[in-house]
Design an enzyme around this catalytic site. Structure first.
Site, short mmCIF file in Angstrom:
data_model
loop_
_atom_site.label_atom_id
_atom_site.label_comp_id
_atom_site.label_asym_id
_atom_site.label_seq_id
_atom_site.Cartn_x
_atom_site.Cartn_y
_atom_site.Cartn_z
N PRO A 107 -22.51 14.05 18.83
CA PRO A 107 -22.76 14.42 17.95
C PRO A 107 -23.94 16.43 17.79
O PRO A 107 -23.59 16.67 16.79
CB PRO A 107 -23.27 13.80 17.03
CG PRO A 107 -24.41 12.82 18.38
CD PRO A 107 -23.56 13.00 19.23
N ASP A 165 -14.22 22.36 20.38
CA ASP A 165 -13.91 22.95 18.97
C ASP A 165 -15.42 22.98 19.02
O ASP A 165 -16.63 22.88 19.38
CB ASP A 165 -14.26 21.18 18.53
CG ASP A 165 -12.20 20.69 18.78
OD1 ASP A 165 -11.43 21.57 18.93
OD2 ASP A 165 -12.15 19.44 18.08
N LYS A 204 -11.36 24.58 14.70
CA LYS A 204 -11.32 23.58 13.75
C LYS A 204 -12.76 23.39 12.94
O LYS A 204 -13.05 21.81 12.61
CB LYS A 204 -11.40 22.15 14.56
CG LYS A 204 -9.92 22.20 15.00
CD LYS A 204 -9.25 21.03 15.05
CE LYS A 204 -8.04 20.74 15.79
NZ LYS A 204 -8.75 19.73 16.71
N GLY A 249 -18.65 14.52 19.41
CA GLY A 249 -18.28 13.23 18.95
C GLY A 249 -17.69 12.62 19.46
O GLY A 249 -17.54 12.35 21.13
N THR A 274 -19.74 8.86 18.54
CA THR A 274 -19.50 9.09 17.48
C THR A 274 -21.00 9.79 17.12
O THR A 274 -21.82 8.70 16.23
CB THR A 274 -18.76 8.10 16.65
OG1 THR A 274 -18.18 9.21 15.76
CG2 THR A 274 -18.88 7.14 16.34
N ALA A 275 -20.46 10.52 15.48
CA ALA A 275 -21.32 10.85 14.37
C ALA A 275 -21.67 9.89 14.23
O ALA A 275 -23.82 10.23 13.49
CB ALA A 275 -20.45 11.85 13.11
N MET A 313 -16.25 13.47 6.65
CA MET A 313 -15.69 14.72 6.00
C MET A 313 -15.43 14.88 4.74
O MET A 313 -14.54 15.46 4.05
CB MET A 313 -14.21 15.20 7.24
CG MET A 313 -14.15 15.55 8.24
SD MET A 313 -12.93 15.23 9.01
CE MET A 313 -12.54 13.76 9.12
N GLY A 334 -26.51 15.53 12.32
CA GLY A 334 -27.38 14.75 12.97
C GLY A 334 -27.71 14.65 14.24
O GLY A 334 -26.62 15.15 14.77
C1 LIG Z 1 -13.51 16.20 12.16
S1 LIG Z 1 -14.94 15.31 11.72
C2 LIG Z 1 -14.87 15.25 14.30
C3 LIG Z 1 -15.55 13.21 14.21
C4 LIG Z 1 -15.68 12.85 15.93
N1 LIG Z 1 -14.87 12.50 16.83
C5 LIG Z 1 -17.26 11.92 15.88
O1 LIG Z 1 -16.28 10.56 16.64
O2 LIG Z 1 -17.84 12.21 15.53
C6 LIG Z 1 -15.38 15.99 11.72
C7 LIG Z 1 -16.29 15.71 11.18
O3 LIG Z 1 -17.60 14.64 11.94
C8 LIG Z 1 -18.87 14.41 10.85
N2 LIG Z 1 -19.64 15.39 12.40
C9 LIG Z 1 -19.78 15.26 13.18
N3 LIG Z 1 -20.43 16.09 13.71
C10 LIG Z 1 -21.72 15.92 12.66
C11 LIG Z 1 -23.51 15.58 13.16
N4 LIG Z 1 -24.13 16.19 14.04
N5 LIG Z 1 -23.38 15.74 11.86
C12 LIG Z 1 -23.52 14.87 10.50
N6 LIG Z 1 -21.80 15.00 10.56
C13 LIG Z 1 -21.21 15.51 11.54
C14 LIG Z 1 -18.96 15.02 9.73
O4 LIG Z 1 -17.86 14.29 8.60
C15 LIG Z 1 -17.90 16.26 10.29
O5 LIG Z 1 -16.70 17.16 8.67
#
Ligand SMILES: C[S@@+](CC[C@H](N)C(=O)[O-])C[C@H]1O[C@@H](n2cnc3c(N)ncnc32)[C@H](O)[C@@H]1O
Length: 254
Positions: free
Chosen positions: A19, A42, A64, A96, A125-126, A177, A206
């Protein structure tokens, strides 16, 4: 060519970067990033992670950000094939976990069709990272016996989800998202039976030093979010576990 290290030439590693906090990389991810000939990364790959790459590694930003796709998905898929065919060891680095709302599967399908060998390295993951660094467990015997990860990404202006299932009590629901759809998400959860006083939180950035947790309820979250001007990347978490933040928070300064 791959002369500096032990990575196989002409192969792709689909790697989860976690994250944000570089310390949340797996040992395998850190080793691959440090050895790869080329990295395709990304927007959500945390600061400091690309610094682990070799000085002479090829670095390609695939972008992205929401509504700002730097490289179209097809171009990313083809780029991975081209780099591998050049005989490079390629790390495809995603925020993530690559298989959780990461389109990792689509990229691998192209590799399979092109006969390119690959491996997958999972990441934190996030939802797991945000919950840990925000100080609330995603499940808890007194609060939630199940957990759902769902995308809140708007398609044609609507969030088309199984609202009756998401609004069941005694569970935690994490919307990835979902910031652009927070009004709709909260309205639907209430319309499908959850009390408007159900705890809900947003966690932005996060696990990074800039992490922010906003605690609210389904009834107040849209307004509180607008007031706080919180922008993506952020998660919406719905369920009484978020109430434990005040007791278990260890990372965020008050
Ligand atoms: C395209 S998705 C990718 C998710 C990623 N593959 C994962 O497993 O966390 C992107 C979304 O993940 C969430 N996200 C990813 N990193 C984050 C972080 N550090 N803090 C909060 N939300 C996060 C948000 O909702 C963001 O819009």
């Amino acid at each position: 060519m791959n002369t500096h290290n032990a990575l196989t030439a002409g192969k792709v590693w689909l790697v989860g970067a976690g994250p944000g906090d570089p310390d949340l990389l797996t040992v395998k991810a850190a080793r691959l990033i440090a050895q790869a000939d080329a990295l395709v990364y990304d927007h959500l790959v945390g600061d400091g992670i690309m610094d682990l790459a070799r000085a002479d590694a090829r670095r390609i930003y695939a972008g992205k950000e929401a509504s700002k796709h730097t490289l179209p998905q097809d171009s990313i898929n083809n780029l991975l094939v081209e780099l591998a065919r050049e005989g490079l060891s390629v790390v495809r680095l995603k925020g993530g976990d690559p298989f959780i709302f990461g389109r990792g599967g689509e990229e691998l399908e192209t590799l399979v069709e092109s006969g390119i060998p690959f491996e997958v390295v999972p990441g934190v993951t996030a939802a797991a990272g945000c919950a840990a660094y925000s100080g609330f467990p995603l499940t808890h015997r007194d609060h939630a016996q199940s957990l759902t990860f769902v995308t809140g990404h708007l398609k044609d202006g609507t969030v088309n989800l199984d609202w009756p299932a998401l609004a069941r009590p005694k569970q935690t629901v994490v919307f990835y998202m979902g910031i652009g759809a927070v009004d709709e998400i909260c309205r639907q959860m209430i319309n499908h039976g959850l009390p408007s006083l159900t705890p809900a939180a947003v966690i932005r950035n996060g696990s990074m030093q800039t992490q922010q947790t906003l605690l609210a309820t389904l009834g107040t979250l849209p307004h509180r979010l607008a007031e706080a001007e919180i922008k993506p990347p952020a998660l919406i978490v719905v369920g009484s576990v978020v109430g434990l933040h005040e007791k278990l928070n260890w990372f965020e300064k008050p």
